[in-house]
Design a protein around this motif. Structure first.
Motif, PDB file in Angstrom:
ATOM      1  N   LEU A 204     -14.725 -25.454 -27.838  1.00 55.58           N
ATOM      2  CA  LEU A 204     -14.028 -26.686 -27.653  1.00 55.58           C
ATOM      3  C   LEU A 204     -14.059 -27.138 -26.287  1.00 55.58           C
ATOM      4  CD1 LEU A 204     -11.307 -26.517 -30.258  1.00 55.58           C
ATOM      5  CD2 LEU A 204     -13.294 -27.981 -30.317  1.00 55.58           C
ATOM      6  N   ASP A 205     -13.722 -25.961 -25.142  1.00 50.37           N
ATOM      7  CA  ASP A 205     -13.717 -26.488 -23.724  1.00 50.37           C
ATOM      8  C   ASP A 205     -15.388 -26.822 -23.349  1.00 50.37           C
ATOM      9  OD1 ASP A 205     -11.031 -26.086 -23.789  1.00 50.37           O
ATOM     10  OD2 ASP A 205     -11.140 -24.011 -23.039  1.00 50.37           O
ATOM     11  N   ALA A 206     -16.191 -26.254 -23.986  1.00 51.83           N
ATOM     12  CA  ALA A 206     -17.762 -26.506 -23.400  1.00 51.83           C
ATOM     13  C   ALA A 206     -18.171 -27.715 -24.302  1.00 51.83           C
ATOM     14  CB  ALA A 206     -18.509 -25.120 -23.656  1.00 51.83           C
ATOM     15  N   HIS A 210     -15.400 -36.138 -26.479  1.00 55.54           N
ATOM     16  CA  HIS A 210     -14.431 -36.010 -27.424  1.00 55.54           C
ATOM     17  C   HIS A 210     -15.002 -36.093 -28.874  1.00 55.54           C
ATOM     18  CE1 HIS A 210     -15.497 -40.189 -27.081  1.00 55.54           C
ATOM     19  NE2 HIS A 210     -14.976 -40.592 -28.311  1.00 55.54           N
ATOM     20  N   GLU A 211     -16.166 -36.732 -29.125  1.00 54.97           N
ATOM     21  CA  GLU A 211     -16.809 -36.823 -30.489  1.00 54.97           C
ATOM     22  C   GLU A 211     -17.305 -35.377 -30.816  1.00 54.97           C
ATOM     23  OE1 GLU A 211     -19.387 -39.780 -31.250  1.00 54.97           O
ATOM     24  OE2 GLU A 211     -17.912 -41.272 -31.389  1.00 54.97           O
ATOM     25  N   TRP A 212     -17.693 -34.469 -29.884  1.00 53.36           N
ATOM     26  CA  TRP A 212     -18.202 -33.324 -30.214  1.00 53.36           C
ATOM     27  C   TRP A 212     -17.046 -32.249 -30.289  1.00 53.36           C
ATOM     28  CZ3 TRP A 212     -21.940 -30.111 -32.004  1.00 53.36           C
ATOM     29  CH2 TRP A 212     -23.220 -30.885 -31.919  1.00 53.36           C
ATOM     30  N   ARG A 213     -15.953 -32.554 -29.730  1.00 51.48           N
ATOM     31  CA  ARG A 213     -14.998 -31.606 -29.971  1.00 51.48           C
ATOM     32  C   ARG A 213     -14.319 -32.014 -31.274  1.00 51.48           C
ATOM     33  NH1 ARG A 213     -14.268 -32.851 -24.306  1.00 51.48           N
ATOM     34  NH2 ARG A 213     -13.137 -34.777 -24.712  1.00 51.48           N
ATOM     35  N   LEU A 214     -14.267 -33.281 -31.698  1.00 47.96           N
ATOM     36  CA  LEU A 214     -13.875 -33.711 -32.992  1.00 47.96           C
ATOM     37  C   LEU A 214     -14.566 -33.051 -33.982  1.00 47.96           C
ATOM     38  CD1 LEU A 214     -11.799 -35.030 -34.785  1.00 47.96           C
ATOM     39  CD2 LEU A 214     -13.140 -37.204 -34.591  1.00 47.96           C
ATOM     40  N   LEU A 215     -15.960 -33.205 -33.970  1.00 47.04           N
ATOM     41  CA  LEU A 215     -16.791 -32.367 -34.901  1.00 47.04           C
ATOM     42  C   LEU A 215     -16.681 -30.928 -35.042  1.00 47.04           C
ATOM     43  CD1 LEU A 215     -20.308 -33.954 -34.337  1.00 47.04           C
ATOM     44  CD2 LEU A 215     -19.296 -33.886 -36.368  1.00 47.04           C
ATOM     45  N   VAL A 216     -16.463 -30.410 -33.664  1.00 43.59           N
ATOM     46  CA  VAL A 216     -16.118 -28.692 -33.875  1.00 43.59           C
ATOM     47  C   VAL A 216     -14.836 -28.575 -34.379  1.00 43.59           C
ATOM     48  CG1 VAL A 216     -15.894 -26.837 -32.623  1.00 43.59           C
ATOM     49  CG2 VAL A 216     -17.678 -28.200 -32.133  1.00 43.59           C
ATOM     50  N   PRO A 267      -2.176 -29.537 -38.114  1.00 44.18           N
ATOM     51  CA  PRO A 267      -1.452 -29.814 -36.837  1.00 44.18           C
ATOM     52  C   PRO A 267      -2.708 -29.588 -35.897  1.00 44.18           C
ATOM     53  CG  PRO A 267       0.089 -28.342 -38.017  1.00 44.18           C
ATOM     54  CD  PRO A 267      -1.482 -28.590 -39.015  1.00 44.18           C
ATOM     55  N   GLU A 268      -3.714 -28.416 -36.228  1.00 48.52           N
ATOM     56  CA  GLU A 268      -4.903 -28.255 -35.190  1.00 48.52           C
ATOM     57  C   GLU A 268      -5.792 -29.441 -35.044  1.00 48.52           C
ATOM     58  OE1 GLU A 268      -3.853 -24.538 -37.434  1.00 48.52           O
ATOM     59  OE2 GLU A 268      -4.094 -26.477 -38.059  1.00 48.52           O
ATOM     60  N   LEU A 269      -5.681 -30.386 -36.060  1.00 43.28           N
ATOM     61  CA  LEU A 269      -6.725 -31.516 -35.940  1.00 43.28           C
ATOM     62  C   LEU A 269      -5.925 -32.565 -35.129  1.00 43.28           C
ATOM     63  CD1 LEU A 269      -7.932 -31.742 -39.492  1.00 43.28           C
ATOM     64  CD2 LEU A 269      -9.283 -30.883 -37.300  1.00 43.28           C
ATOM     65  N   GLU A 270      -4.833 -32.693 -34.830  1.00 44.16           N
ATOM     66  CA  GLU A 270      -3.999 -33.816 -34.306  1.00 44.16           C
ATOM     67  C   GLU A 270      -4.540 -34.122 -32.841  1.00 44.16           C
ATOM     68  OE1 GLU A 270       0.301 -34.352 -32.585  1.00 44.16           O
ATOM     69  OE2 GLU A 270       0.188 -33.521 -34.675  1.00 44.16           O
ATOM     70  N   PRO A 271      -4.687 -33.112 -31.877  1.00 43.89           N
ATOM     71  CA  PRO A 271      -5.150 -33.704 -30.638  1.00 43.89           C
ATOM     72  C   PRO A 271      -6.573 -34.336 -30.602  1.00 43.89           C
ATOM     73  CG  PRO A 271      -5.149 -31.236 -30.654  1.00 43.89           C
ATOM     74  CD  PRO A 271      -4.531 -31.884 -31.804  1.00 43.89           C
ATOM     75  N   PHE A 272      -7.348 -33.870 -31.405  1.00 52.59           N
ATOM     76  CA  PHE A 272      -8.756 -34.185 -31.357  1.00 52.59           C
ATOM     77  C   PHE A 272      -8.733 -35.514 -32.067  1.00 52.59           C
ATOM     78  CE2 PHE A 272      -8.365 -29.478 -31.265  1.00 52.59           C
ATOM     79  CZ  PHE A 272      -9.144 -29.219 -30.115  1.00 52.59           C
ATOM     80  N   LEU A 273      -8.246 -35.789 -33.120  1.00 52.28           N
ATOM     81  CA  LEU A 273      -8.281 -36.919 -33.689  1.00 52.28           C
ATOM     82  C   LEU A 273      -7.639 -38.077 -32.845  1.00 52.28           C
ATOM     83  CD1 LEU A 273      -7.352 -35.951 -37.335  1.00 52.28           C
ATOM     84  CD2 LEU A 273      -9.446 -37.239 -36.930  1.00 52.28           C
ATOM     85  N   ARG A 278      -7.887 -42.984 -29.773  1.00 56.50           N
ATOM     86  CA  ARG A 278      -7.609 -43.646 -28.450  1.00 56.50           C
ATOM     87  C   ARG A 278      -8.895 -44.275 -27.830  1.00 56.50           C
ATOM     88  NH1 ARG A 278      -3.138 -39.452 -26.978  1.00 56.50           N
ATOM     89  NH2 ARG A 278      -1.383 -40.454 -28.135  1.00 56.50           N
ATOM     90  N   ARG A 279      -9.936 -43.514 -27.806  1.00 50.31           N
ATOM     91  CA  ARG A 279     -11.285 -44.047 -27.263  1.00 50.31           C
ATOM     92  C   ARG A 279     -12.008 -44.977 -27.885  1.00 50.31           C
ATOM     93  NH1 ARG A 279     -13.291 -40.486 -22.893  1.00 50.31           N
ATOM     94  NH2 ARG A 279     -11.700 -38.873 -22.339  1.00 50.31           N
ATOM     95  N   ALA A 280     -11.660 -44.909 -29.411  1.00 49.42           N
ATOM     96  CA  ALA A 280     -12.394 -45.807 -29.962  1.00 49.42           C
ATOM     97  C   ALA A 280     -12.269 -47.262 -29.705  1.00 49.42           C
ATOM     98  CB  ALA A 280     -12.368 -45.657 -31.556  1.00 49.42           C
ATOM     99  N   GLY A 281     -13.424 -48.186 -29.928  1.00 55.08           N
ATOM    100  CA  GLY A 281     -13.250 -49.659 -29.325  1.00 55.08           C
ATOM    101  C   GLY A 281     -12.650 -50.172 -30.606  1.00 55.08           C
ATOM    102  N   ASN A 282     -12.112 -51.290 -30.230  1.00 60.31           N
ATOM    103  CA  ASN A 282     -11.564 -52.295 -31.130  1.00 60.31           C
ATOM    104  C   ASN A 282     -12.574 -52.769 -32.278  1.00 60.31           C
ATOM    105  OD1 ASN A 282      -8.953 -52.486 -29.966  1.00 60.31           O
ATOM    106  ND2 ASN A 282      -9.419 -54.140 -28.621  1.00 60.31           N
ATOM    107  N   GLY A 283     -12.221 -52.601 -33.470  1.00 58.38           N
ATOM    108  CA  GLY A 283     -13.035 -53.059 -34.688  1.00 58.38           C
ATOM    109  C   GLY A 283     -13.855 -52.047 -34.906  1.00 58.38           C
ATOM    110  N   GLU A 284     -14.068 -50.600 -34.263  1.00 59.47           N
ATOM    111  CA  GLU A 284     -14.788 -49.403 -34.585  1.00 59.47           C
ATOM    112  C   GLU A 284     -14.172 -49.009 -35.853  1.00 59.47           C
ATOM    113  OE1 GLU A 284     -17.374 -47.375 -35.443  1.00 59.47           O
ATOM    114  OE2 GLU A 284     -17.899 -48.383 -33.256  1.00 59.47           O
ATOM    115  N   SER A 285     -14.911 -48.913 -36.838  1.00 59.90           N
ATOM    116  CA  SER A 285     -14.763 -48.344 -38.340  1.00 59.90           C
ATOM    117  C   SER A 285     -14.704 -46.867 -38.113  1.00 59.90           C
ATOM    118  CB  SER A 285     -14.900 -49.131 -39.459  1.00 59.90           C
ATOM    119  OG  SER A 285     -16.337 -48.772 -39.435  1.00 59.90           O
ATOM    120  N   ARG A 286     -16.148 -46.317 -37.608  1.00 63.31           N
ATOM    121  CA  ARG A 286     -16.591 -45.039 -37.695  1.00 63.31           C
ATOM    122  C   ARG A 286     -15.550 -44.064 -37.068  1.00 63.31           C
ATOM    123  NH1 ARG A 286     -22.040 -44.277 -39.511  1.00 63.31           N
ATOM    124  NH2 ARG A 286     -22.273 -42.813 -37.789  1.00 63.31           N
ATOM    125  N   VAL A 287     -15.424 -42.914 -37.437  1.00 57.76           N
ATOM    126  CA  VAL A 287     -14.823 -41.734 -36.752  1.00 57.76           C
ATOM    127  C   VAL A 287     -15.922 -40.992 -35.727  1.00 57.76           C
ATOM    128  CG1 VAL A 287     -13.786 -39.578 -37.022  1.00 57.76           C
ATOM    129  CG2 VAL A 287     -13.289 -41.485 -38.779  1.00 57.76           C
TER     130      VAL A 287
END
Length: 438
Positions: A204-206, A210-216, A267-273, A278-287
């Motif tokens: 995760l640190d590597a 943020h999207e790759w961190r969320l995928l992992v 709980p482990e998913l919380e920081p990544f979600l 917070r980085r998603a643009g307004n109106g963006e529906s895809r995770v």
């Protein structure tokens, strides 16, 4: 007797009287006189066989398997042969695949690979009815000789079974020659690997963003199938108030109630979600917005990330993370609950996912080692006995990479989910337009 007529434009046709006394015509199109005479002779043989009630000779059957599909269909239409007498291997499989509009493109690719193996062995023009169980045995041996892995060979046999089962149901063959061959893919324990929390945090640190961190995180802590499931997720799939996440499941969509499943807001998913939200643009529906195709191959990029983390790749990059999460969860929750979260049956979990980790051995033997130490330190024990046992104890205390930790797993209850949702709404940076984006 059959007669041959030359039509305008050099087209030829054959006329004959069928067994029922009706007059039939088979148009051959533009063809040389010599070839037309050869077809005429074969038609006369077929009519003669019908009149005396005898099956076509082996030589005639061979000719039927060698003629073009167009002429073959005309012979069938004229009532001279049954369709199954001239159906070729390649033509049938192509027709079967083209007719399966209910199948995903990725599955079609797998079917076409099996077709390639079958055609390479038997030939495109091999008549379906001529393939025997012995031929099927020889094909299975040939797959091994070509260097195919056992699992790949079994999957190919399974697809051959599927193709010929469809032919059997269509009454094109009398029996499925592949019916007696084993096709079930055995679990390969050599490719099992428990991805420890220390390893996954290094990965995760590597990660580059943020999207790759969320995928992992979704793979290791959510147990989802990557890439198909996270790339199908929308922000509206996350129920922040109830602490649940809807997971669209393209792989199992064809099964009853298999289009979706729900997992807890671990709980482990919380920081990544939260970071991605917070980085998603307004109106963006895809995770996940980086990849639009749920069939994207993310293996190469993940290998680079694992390398940057200073780790060696584990055998099955995404599946091993998913299996590691399931192995953790069954320590706290009933097997049927965990299987429902992961998206398969308990039987599949036990066969392919659940693992025995080093931590299981450590927790199982520590008490016994302590009792043995006390006994050996009692009066009457020898120095050699004590030395051997001390060495064994030191070995058991080693914490190898890949060991499952015993902390960090807290059950997500409805009360905890509600409390967390309440806290999130008062977190600085929590989007006020959350309802609009969902």
């Amino acid at each position: 007797m059959a007669s041959m007529t030359l039509e305008a434009g050099g087209r030829r046709m054959i006329q004959f009287v069928a067994v029922d006394k009706s007059r039939k015509t088979i148009r051959l199109g533009v063809i040389s006189k010599r070839n037309a005479e050869a077809v005429k002779a074969r038609i006369e043989e077929l009519v003669s066989c019908q009149r005396v009630g005898q099956p076509p000779t082996p030589e005639l059957n061979q000719w039927l398997t060698e003629i073009g599909a167009d002429l073959g269909s005309r012979l069938v239409k004229a009532g001279l042969v049954e369709r199954r007498s001239i159906v070729r291997l390649a033509d049938f499989i192509d027709e079967y695949i083209a007719g399966r509009s209910d199948t995903k493109a990725s599955t079609i690719l797998v079917w076409k690979r099996a077709r390639t193996h079958l055609v390479a062995h038997f030939g495109a023009n091999k008549c379906l009815r001529e393939i025997t169980p012995h031929d099927a045995d020889c094909f299975r041996i040939a797959l091994g000789e070509r260097g195919l892995a056992e699992a790949t060979a079994r999957r190919t046999i399974g697809l051959a079974k599927q193709f010929f089962r469809a032919a059997e149901r269509a009454r094109l063959i009398d029996e499925n020659p592949f019916a007696g061959l084993a096709a079930a893919v055995p679990a390969n324990k050599e490719r099992a690997y428990f991805v420890s929390r220390e390893e996954i945090h290094a990965v995760l640190d590597a990660c580059p963003d943020h999207e790759w961190r969320l995928l992992v995180a979704l793979a290791r802590f959510g147990g989802v199938r990557v890439p198909s499931e996270p790339l199908s997720m929308r922000w509206s799939d996350i129920d922040w108030d109830r602490g649940r996440i809807r997971v669209p499941s393209p792989k199992t969509a064809h099964h009853e109630n298999g289009k979706e499943r729900f997992i807890p807001f671990f709980p482990e998913l919380e920081p990544f979600l939260l970071e991605s939200y917070r980085r998603a643009g307004n109106g963006e529906s895809r995770v996940i917005t980086r990849y639009l195709d749920s069939g994207a191959n993310l293996r190469t990029q993940l290998l680079k990330i694992i390398g940057r983390a200073g780790l060696s790749p584990w055998p099955r990059l995404w599946q091993n993370m998913r299996a590691s999460r399931e192995t953790e969860l069954v320590e706290q929750f009933p097997a049927h609950v965990v299987a429902a979260w992961i998206g398969h049956s308990v039987t599949v979990a036990e066969k392919n996912y659940l693992q025995v980790t080093d931590d299981h051995f450590t927790r199982a033997t520590n008490g016994a080692l302590q009792n043995a130490l006390q006994c050996l330190h009692a009066p009457g024990s020898t120095d050699s006995e004590r030395a051997r046992l001390h060495g064994r104890k030191r070995h058991s205390e080693v914490q190898p990479s890949g060991r499952m930790g015993v902390t960090g797993l807290e059950p997500v209850t409805s009360s905890m989910s509600t409390m967390r949702a309440s806290q999130l709404r008062h977190t600085p940076g929590w989007p006020a337009e959350r309802g609009q984006r969902e």
